[in-house]
Design an enzyme around this catalytic site. Structure first.
Site, short mmCIF file in Angstrom:
data_model
loop_
_atom_site.label_atom_id
_atom_site.label_comp_id
_atom_site.label_asym_id
_atom_site.label_seq_id
_atom_site.Cartn_x
_atom_site.Cartn_y
_atom_site.Cartn_z
N CYS A 43 0.81 -1.23 0.00
CA CYS A 43 0.00 0.00 0.00
C CYS A 43 0.84 1.27 0.00
O CYS A 43 0.36 2.34 -0.36
CB CYS A 43 -0.95 0.00 1.19
SG CYS A 43 -2.10 -1.37 1.15
N HIS B 86 -3.26 7.47 2.11
CA HIS B 86 -3.65 6.13 1.66
C HIS B 86 -5.02 5.82 2.25
O HIS B 86 -5.27 6.05 3.44
CB HIS B 86 -2.62 5.10 2.13
CG HIS B 86 -3.07 3.69 1.94
ND1 HIS B 86 -3.58 3.24 0.75
CD2 HIS B 86 -3.12 2.64 2.80
CE1 HIS B 86 -3.91 1.96 0.88
NE2 HIS B 86 -3.64 1.59 2.11
N ASN C 239 -10.00 0.10 -0.29
CA ASN C 239 -8.54 0.18 -0.22
C ASN C 239 -7.97 -0.39 -1.52
O ASN C 239 -8.04 -1.59 -1.75
CB ASN C 239 -8.05 -0.61 1.00
CG ASN C 239 -6.54 -0.61 1.15
OD1 ASN C 239 -5.83 -0.21 0.24
ND2 ASN C 239 -6.08 -1.06 2.30
O1 UT7 Z 1 -3.74 -0.90 3.58
C1 UT7 Z 1 -3.00 -1.62 4.47
C2 UT7 Z 1 -3.34 -1.27 5.81
N1 UT7 Z 1 -4.53 -1.96 6.26
C3 UT7 Z 1 -5.22 -1.42 7.21
O2 UT7 Z 1 -4.88 -0.33 7.62
C4 UT7 Z 1 -6.35 -2.17 7.85
C5 UT7 Z 1 -6.32 -1.91 9.32
N2 UT7 Z 1 -7.38 -2.57 10.07
C6 UT7 Z 1 -8.67 -2.24 9.96
O3 UT7 Z 1 -9.05 -1.41 9.17
C7 UT7 Z 1 -9.64 -2.88 10.93
O4 UT7 Z 1 -8.92 -3.62 11.89
C8 UT7 Z 1 -10.68 -3.81 10.24
C9 UT7 Z 1 -11.66 -2.97 9.47
C10 UT7 Z 1 -9.97 -4.79 9.33
C11 UT7 Z 1 -11.46 -4.59 11.31
O5 UT7 Z 1 -12.07 -3.72 12.22
P1 UT7 Z 1 -11.94 -3.99 13.78
O6 UT7 Z 1 -12.75 -2.97 14.46
O7 UT7 Z 1 -10.47 -4.03 14.10
O8 UT7 Z 1 -12.63 -5.41 13.94
P2 UT7 Z 1 -12.01 -6.79 14.46
O9 UT7 Z 1 -11.05 -7.36 13.44
O10 UT7 Z 1 -11.50 -6.59 15.85
O11 UT7 Z 1 -13.30 -7.70 14.52
C12 UT7 Z 1 -14.40 -7.37 15.35
C13 UT7 Z 1 -15.52 -8.36 15.06
C14 UT7 Z 1 -15.07 -9.81 15.08
O12 UT7 Z 1 -16.11 -10.57 15.64
P3 UT7 Z 1 -16.02 -11.07 17.17
O13 UT7 Z 1 -14.78 -11.90 17.26
O14 UT7 Z 1 -15.94 -9.80 17.99
O15 UT7 Z 1 -17.30 -11.83 17.35
C15 UT7 Z 1 -14.95 -10.15 13.62
O16 UT7 Z 1 -15.16 -11.53 13.37
O17 UT7 Z 1 -16.05 -8.11 13.76
C16 UT7 Z 1 -16.07 -9.34 13.03
N3 UT7 Z 1 -15.91 -9.06 11.61
C17 UT7 Z 1 -16.94 -8.79 10.80
N4 UT7 Z 1 -18.25 -8.71 11.01
C18 UT7 Z 1 -19.04 -8.40 9.97
C19 UT7 Z 1 -14.75 -9.00 10.91
N5 UT7 Z 1 -15.02 -8.69 9.63
C20 UT7 Z 1 -16.37 -8.56 9.53
C21 UT7 Z 1 -17.25 -8.23 8.49
N6 UT7 Z 1 -18.56 -8.15 8.75
N7 UT7 Z 1 -16.79 -7.98 7.25
#
Ligand code: UT7
Length: 325
Positions: A115, A252, A282
């Site tokens: 990225c 980004h 992204n």
């Molecule tokens: O470009 C390169 C750089 N990349 C980034 O900067 C990405 C950085 N990270 C992020 O943007 C965020 O961490 C995400 C958007 C990927 C995830 O958001 P989060 O608030 O960190 O969520 P999480 O991974 O902690 O997951 C929270 C919950 C989980 O469920 P439980 O374990 O709490 O029951 C996940 O399974 O959300 C669940 N989850 C979803 N639910 C519905 C994960 N993906 C999804 C989804 N839809 N697509």
């Protein structure tokens, strides 16, 4: 006495025709529009057609940038293409672009910083200009990132999209002050200890496969805000400028919450942040030049404006470029 300055004299972009909304995504994996919008700000992304390759997207963005700059393609003496999704393992996709643009002279190569690719490529272009090794450089960020997604992993497949953006960088002269047009300062970083946090689990040497994106989202998020804010502070410290001097912050586009968090951390007014993540998702190396092109073409960015570009990606890699348009 003047010094060499890299002027960005034109930009262009291209997005594949097909858009995929969050509701469309909810028919592929267990997710909802509400979750995706609340956690990321993404509403839709563009996905390349099966017969559309990274080089196709790159050529269209390049042609738009050449037209916007008002130059003849034959003036280009170097092509630097940032991508994580080359058409083939080799040769470099940049050479396919070179051939399609009808160029037989100069050089063309790809760079890989995921990225952060465009910020790396722009920094390399600036270095070539300062070393007087090139005069007119086509810098492209182009991705068909959808090809790397595991469409059963809701934690990653909802985040990414395809697209390309390009700029023309031209050698110029400046007084060596912050009032010069062109690139004022560049700052690149990487820290390979974090490779596993965001990577693709395949490659020609290790598996002989292309592989899929794997990410520990929460950790990446945490590092992203800290690293990006650090690279921005470096850019400001190197030039003696402050956050108030920045006209447009063109980051980004990974996640709206990261951009909000970064802007807050460096004390930048939210209305100065260019957001395209809602419409593009992204797009990895393509996201900064895509956002730049949107803000230039809709009239926000004007001649003389101070632009702050930054990115962070797998590796980890990150960096910033401060330039006067
Ligand atoms: O470009 C390169 C750089 N990349 C980034 O900067 C990405 C950085 N990270 C992020 O943007 C965020 O961490 C995400 C958007 C990927 C995830 O958001 P989060 O608030 O960190 O969520 P999480 O991974 O902690 O997951 C929270 C919950 C989980 O469920 P439980 O374990 O709490 O029951 C996940 O399974 O959300 C669940 N989850 C979803 N639910 C519905 C994960 N993906 C999804 C989804 N839809 N697509």
């Amino acid at each position: 006495m003047t010094i060499p300055r890299s002027l960005v004299i034109g930009c262009g972009s291209y997005l594949p025709a097909r858009t995929v909304t969050n509701d469309d995504m909810s028919r592929i994996v267990d997710t909802t529009d509400d979750w995706i919008v609340e956690r990321t700000g993404i509403r839709e992304r563009h996905i390349a057609a099966d017969d559309e390759f990274t080089s196709d997207l790159a050529v269209k963005a390049a042609e738009a940038a050449i037209a916007h700059a008002g130059i003849d393609a034959q003036e280009i003496d170097l092509i630097i293409l940032a991508t994580t999704t080359p058409d083939l393992t080799f040769p470099a996709t940049a050479t396919a672009v070179q051939a399609r643009l009808g160029l037989r002279h100069g050089a063309a190569f790809d760079i890989q910083a995921v990225c952060s690719g465009f910020v790396y490529a722009l920094t390399i272009a600036d270095t070539f200009i300062k070393a007087r090794q090139a005069r007119t450089i086509l810098v492209i960020g182009a991705e068909t990132f959808s090809r790397l997604l595991d469409w059963t992993d809701r934690g990653t497949c909802v985040l990414f999209g395809d697209g390309a953006g390009a700029v023309i960088v031209r050698a110029g002269e400046g007084e060596g002050t912050i009032h010069d047009r062109g690139i004022l300062t560049c700052h690149l970083h990487s820290d390979g200890r974090y490779q596993d946090k965001l990577h693709v689990d395949g490659g020609p040497s290790r598996t002989g496969t292309v592989g899929h994106v794997r990410m520990e989202g929460r950790d990446v998020f945490r590092h992203a805000v800290t690293n990006i804010a650090g690279a921005i502070k470096e850019a400001l410290a190197a030039t003696g400028l402050s956050a108030d001097d920045i006209d447009w912050f063109i980051p980004h586009q990974a996640n709206r919450r990261i951009l909000d968090g970064t802007a807050k951390k460096i004390g930048l007014a939210p209305e100065k942040v260019v957001f395209t993540v809602d419409r593009h998702g992204n797009t990895s190396a393509a996201s900064v030049p895509l956002a730049l092109d949107v803000a230039v073409k809709d009239g926000r960015v004007r001649r003389g404006d101070l632009l702050l570009l930054e990115a962070m990606g797998g590796g980890f890699t990150w960096g910033s470029v401060l330039l006067r348009w």
